[in-house]
Structure formats: structure tokens, C-alpha cells
Design an enzyme around this catalytic site. Structure first.
Site, mmCIF file in Angstrom:
data_model
loop_
_atom_site.group_PDB
_atom_site.id
_atom_site.type_symbol
_atom_site.label_atom_id
_atom_site.label_comp_id
_atom_site.label_asym_id
_atom_site.label_seq_id
_atom_site.Cartn_x
_atom_site.Cartn_y
_atom_site.Cartn_z
ATOM 1 N N ASP A 97 0.325 19.332 -41.487
ATOM 2 C CA ASP A 97 0.740 18.408 -42.172
ATOM 3 C C ASP A 97 1.136 17.563 -41.032
ATOM 4 O O ASP A 97 1.204 17.784 -39.864
ATOM 5 C CB ASP A 97 1.924 18.557 -43.104
ATOM 6 C CG ASP A 97 2.316 17.609 -43.641
ATOM 7 O OD1 ASP A 97 1.828 16.676 -44.275
ATOM 8 O OD2 ASP A 97 3.561 17.186 -43.641
ATOM 9 N N ASP B 288 3.413 13.936 -41.533
ATOM 10 C CA ASP B 288 4.623 13.478 -41.858
ATOM 11 C C ASP B 288 5.765 14.417 -42.151
ATOM 12 O O ASP B 288 5.569 15.350 -42.976
ATOM 13 C CB ASP B 288 4.652 12.481 -42.953
ATOM 14 C CG ASP B 288 3.946 11.193 -42.709
ATOM 15 O OD1 ASP B 288 4.415 10.366 -41.651
ATOM 16 O OD2 ASP B 288 2.984 10.993 -43.378
#
Length: 222
Positions: free
Chosen positions: A17, A19
């Protein structure tokens, strides 16, 4: 630093991922979503509890369940443009530069709810290398917590889901990784509440090694 058992995971590929995991973008995310919540008569603090990990339209659908999805998609395009233009305070998660260097020659992919433009902007603002393989918002038909993005990332790298480890910070992302049949390293304070296989405060707490056979070992540092 806190680690759950086991303190070591092995994998053949890593799915990352962005953020909250590689890039700390909380400041801009909260600024944009607070403004959006106020415009729609919602409590910003309540809105911020559900924004992390999902694509914007999916967050809007949770917060405004009676609104037509077409309006959510249109509003999401505006939100993406706002977020892409606002890079104030976007910095790497502690340890992310060294971590990205450590995995440069290993199979890995970015799997993010950001679109391609936002991903480029934030990775650039954080001065992080962009993985060659990436699954952005345009690549999937469903937002996290749906596992589509992680499954697509594994397929593009050529590995079975069981051979992949996901790095995530949010409830939606951890749920997506689990639904994909993958193990999860939870990064940062948000992740701790959702029982990932391993939890670290940041990426300084991990050592990455690989053997000639292609097995990647992720060890939580004491």
C-alpha cells in the site's frame, strides 16, 4: 515498536500500500476530507474514521449511503484533483527509503487506492522510488476492502496469493489483504487495532533478506 507473533514472515513477493504505509499523507488527506465533510453537513471527525484505505467514491458511499453512485464518482474526481495538487506535509514513513532500497531487486508491487497521477505525485513528494509494477485505482473495479487489487498485483508479479505478504496501514486494506488469502504486515498506529500477522510502528523496525532460491524473509527487529 510492537510486534505480534510471529516476528518473522517469509514470502516470495511483497504487495505495498502507499498512503500510511510508505508515504505519510495524513495531513493532506485530513485537510481535503474535512472540507468535503463540512460541505456535506457531516461531522469531520466521524468522516475521518472511514476515509483511510478506500477509494474516495467508496468512502463517500459509506458516509452518504442514499446518494447516487454517479455523484460519488464525480465528486471523487474532484477530490483526486485536490489531493494531487496539495503535497504540503507529504513525507516518507520512517524507514521507507531504506526499505524500498532493500527490496529493489525483489518481486514487489504498489497496490494503492490512489489513481496513477496521485500515486506519482505523492511518491515523488516523498522522494521514494516508484515500483515498476503497480495497481492503481484505474486498474480495478472495486475498492479495498475488496481483494481485487491485491489479487491483481500478485497475478501481475506471477505469484500465488499465499506466497505474497501485504503491507498495509488501514482496516480496509488489512481486510483486503486477508480476503486475498495473504498475510499482512501492519504499519503504523492505525494498523495495530486490526490484528495483522505482524505489526510495526514504522519501516525502521523491519529487516529484509532474501536467499538465492527467492525466499524473502521479513524480520521484526527487537
Amino acid at each position: 515498536m510492537h510486534a505480534t507473533t510471529p516476528a518473522t514472515l517469509t514470502a516470495r513477493a511483497l504487495l505495498l500500500d502507499m498512503d500510511g504505509t510508505l508515504v505519510n499523507s495524513d495531513a493532506v488527506v485530513e485537510r481535503c476530507w474535512r472540507r468535503w465533510a463540512v460541505r456535506h453537513g457531516l461531522d469531520p471527525e466521524q468522516a475521518l474514521k472511514v476515509v483511510h484505505g478506500r477509494q474516495g467514491y467508496a468512502t463517500m458511499a459509506v458516509l452518504l449511503p442514499d446518494r447516487p453512485m454517479e455523484e460519488n464518482y464525480a465528486d471523487n474526481r474532484v477530490m483526486l484533483a485536490e489531493e494531487t495538487a496539495d503535497l504540503d506535509g507529504v513525507v516518507p514513513i520512517a524507514g521507507a527509503p531504506a526499505f524500498m532500497d532493500a527490496i529493489a531487486a525483489l518481486p514487489h508491487a504498489l497496490v494503492t487506492s490512489a489513481d496513477a497521477a496521485l500515486a506519482r505525485a505523492r511518491m515523488g513528494a516523498a522522494a521514494l522510488r516508484m515500483p515498476e509494477t503497480r495497481v492503481t485505482a484505474e486498474c480495478v473495479g472495486a475498492s479495498k476492502p475488496d481483494p481485487e487489487g491485491f489479487l491483481k498485483g500478485a497475478a501481475e508479479l506471477g505469484f500465488d496469493p499465499a506466497d505474497c505478504v501485504v503491507f498495509e496501514d488501514s482496516e480496509a486494506g488489512i481486510q483486503a489483504g486477508r480476503a486475498a488469502g495473504m498475510r499482512v504486515v501492519g504499519v503504523g498506529p492505525r494498523a495495530a487495532a486490526f490484528a495483522p500477522d505482524v505489526h510495526v510502528e514504522d519501516l525502521t523496525s523491519l529487516r529484509v533478506t532474501a536467499d538465492p532460491a527467492g525466499t524473502i524473509r521479513l524480520t521484526v527487529l527487537a
